[in-house]
Design a protein around this motif. Sequence first.
Motif, PDB file in Angstrom:
ATOM      1  N   ARG A   1    -134.402  18.631  55.962  1.00 12.22           N
ATOM      2  CA  ARG A   1    -132.689  19.071  56.673  1.00 12.22           C
ATOM      3  C   ARG A   1    -132.229  20.366  55.957  1.00 12.22           C
ATOM      4  N   VAL A   2    -132.289  20.691  54.372  1.00 10.31           N
ATOM      5  CA  VAL A   2    -132.093  21.877  54.177  1.00 10.31           C
ATOM      6  C   VAL A   2    -132.601  23.333  54.309  1.00 10.31           C
ATOM      7  N   ASP A   3    -134.552  22.832  54.129  1.00  8.78           N
ATOM      8  CA  ASP A   3    -134.921  23.434  54.817  1.00  8.78           C
ATOM      9  C   ASP A   3    -134.562  23.920  55.768  1.00  8.78           C
ATOM     10  N   ASN A   4    -134.556  22.965  57.179  1.00  9.15           N
ATOM     11  CA  ASN A   4    -134.525  23.491  58.189  1.00  9.15           C
ATOM     12  C   ASN A   4    -133.063  23.976  58.915  1.00  9.15           C
ATOM     13  N   LEU A   5    -132.131  24.002  58.001  1.00  4.86           N
ATOM     14  CA  LEU A   5    -130.968  24.439  58.133  1.00  4.86           C
ATOM     15  C   LEU A   5    -130.979  25.701  57.988  1.00  4.86           C
ATOM     16  N   ASN A   6    -131.175  26.707  56.378  1.00  6.02           N
ATOM     17  CA  ASN A   6    -131.912  27.535  55.998  1.00  6.02           C
ATOM     18  C   ASN A   6    -133.284  28.458  57.249  1.00  6.02           C
ATOM     19  N   HIS A   7    -133.881  27.926  57.859  1.00  2.44           N
ATOM     20  CA  HIS A   7    -134.498  28.442  58.378  1.00  2.44           C
ATOM     21  C   HIS A   7    -133.587  28.675  59.698  1.00  2.44           C
ATOM     22  N   THR A   8    -132.892  28.340  60.194  1.00  6.50           N
ATOM     23  CA  THR A   8    -132.189  28.095  62.109  1.00  6.50           C
ATOM     24  C   THR A   8    -131.429  29.211  60.806  1.00  6.50           C
ATOM     25  N   MET A   9    -130.758  29.492  59.675  1.00  3.83           N
ATOM     26  CA  MET A   9    -129.754  30.232  59.302  1.00  3.83           C
ATOM     27  C   MET A   9    -130.442  32.026  59.437  1.00  3.83           C
ATOM     28  N   SER A  10    -131.487  31.492  59.185  1.00  2.00           N
ATOM     29  CA  SER A  10    -132.202  33.329  58.682  1.00  2.00           C
ATOM     30  C   SER A  10    -132.599  33.537  59.983  1.00  2.00           C
ATOM     31  N   SER A  11    -132.649  32.438  61.384  1.00  2.00           N
ATOM     32  CA  SER A  11    -133.113  32.879  62.563  1.00  2.00           C
ATOM     33  C   SER A  11    -131.889  33.871  63.324  1.00  2.00           C
ATOM     34  N   ILE A  12    -130.733  33.181  62.686  1.00  2.00           N
ATOM     35  CA  ILE A  12    -129.339  33.078  63.717  1.00  2.00           C
ATOM     36  C   ILE A  12    -129.550  34.647  63.027  1.00  2.00           C
ATOM     37  N   GLU A  13    -129.324  34.886  61.600  1.00  2.00           N
ATOM     38  CA  GLU A  13    -129.234  36.229  60.999  1.00  2.00           C
ATOM     39  C   GLU A  13    -130.300  37.080  61.546  1.00  2.00           C
ATOM     40  N   SER A  14    -131.039  37.103  61.735  1.00  2.00           N
ATOM     41  CA  SER A  14    -132.259  37.819  62.252  1.00  2.00           C
ATOM     42  C   SER A  14    -131.782  38.728  63.886  1.00  2.00           C
ATOM     43  N   THR A  15    -131.480  37.578  65.002  1.00  2.00           N
ATOM     44  CA  THR A  15    -130.446  37.489  65.971  1.00  2.00           C
ATOM     45  C   THR A  15    -129.674  38.196  65.861  1.00  2.00           C
ATOM     46  N   ALA A  16    -128.388  38.297  65.725  1.00  2.00           N
ATOM     47  CA  ALA A  16    -126.865  39.225  64.734  1.00  2.00           C
ATOM     48  C   ALA A  16    -127.303  39.898  64.035  1.00  2.00           C
ATOM     49  N   ASN A  17    -128.707  40.141  63.505  1.00  2.00           N
ATOM     50  CA  ASN A  17    -129.255  41.682  62.760  1.00  2.00           C
ATOM     51  C   ASN A  17    -129.674  43.015  64.406  1.00  2.00           C
ATOM     52  N   ARG A  18    -130.067  42.294  65.264  1.00  2.00           N
ATOM     53  CA  ARG A  18    -131.167  42.930  66.131  1.00  2.00           C
ATOM     54  C   ARG A  18    -129.494  42.935  67.791  1.00  2.00           C
ATOM     55  N   THR A  19    -129.042  41.992  67.573  1.00  2.00           N
ATOM     56  CA  THR A  19    -127.867  42.510  68.375  1.00  2.00           C
ATOM     57  C   THR A  19    -126.930  42.935  68.219  1.00  2.00           C
ATOM     58  N   ALA A  20    -126.503  43.442  66.926  1.00  2.00           N
ATOM     59  CA  ALA A  20    -125.783  44.297  66.405  1.00  2.00           C
ATOM     60  C   ALA A  20    -126.517  45.839  66.151  1.00  2.00           C
ATOM     61  N   ARG A  21    -128.362  45.786  66.243  1.00  2.00           N
ATOM     62  CA  ARG A  21    -128.682  47.479  65.939  1.00  2.00           C
ATOM     63  C   ARG A  21    -128.841  47.666  67.793  1.00  2.00           C
TER      64      ARG A  21
END
Length: 108
Positions: A51-71
């Motif tokens: 579950r922690v690994d899944n959460l980490n993956h989810t957080m990474s994809s949220i961060e990636s999406t947020a970075n793309r949105t910011a750009r």
Amino acid sequence: MHHIMGYSWDEIMAMVTIFTTAGGILIWLLRLAIKSGTEGLSNKLTQLINRVDNLNHTMSSIESTANRTARRVDALEDRFEEHKGEAKVRNQRITALEKEVFRHENSK
């Protein structure tokens, strides 16, 4: 016959056999209890790690999406500023043309 502490060899061997058997059963029961207890804990820890690994993956994809949105927002803000500047230039041209047209109409 020989006696040790008042017991004959037969009695001593019987006690050793009884204590060894009881000790072996006790050790086997303890091992079984510990193994079954730790297997449940191990399964829960494995689930938690997954579950922690899944959460980490989810957080990474949220961060990636947020970075793309910011750009994208930054790019849109830049384009907006360009359009805003172009609109000011157009408004100045319109104002200049209006003055020129109205001046010609007033002078006729």
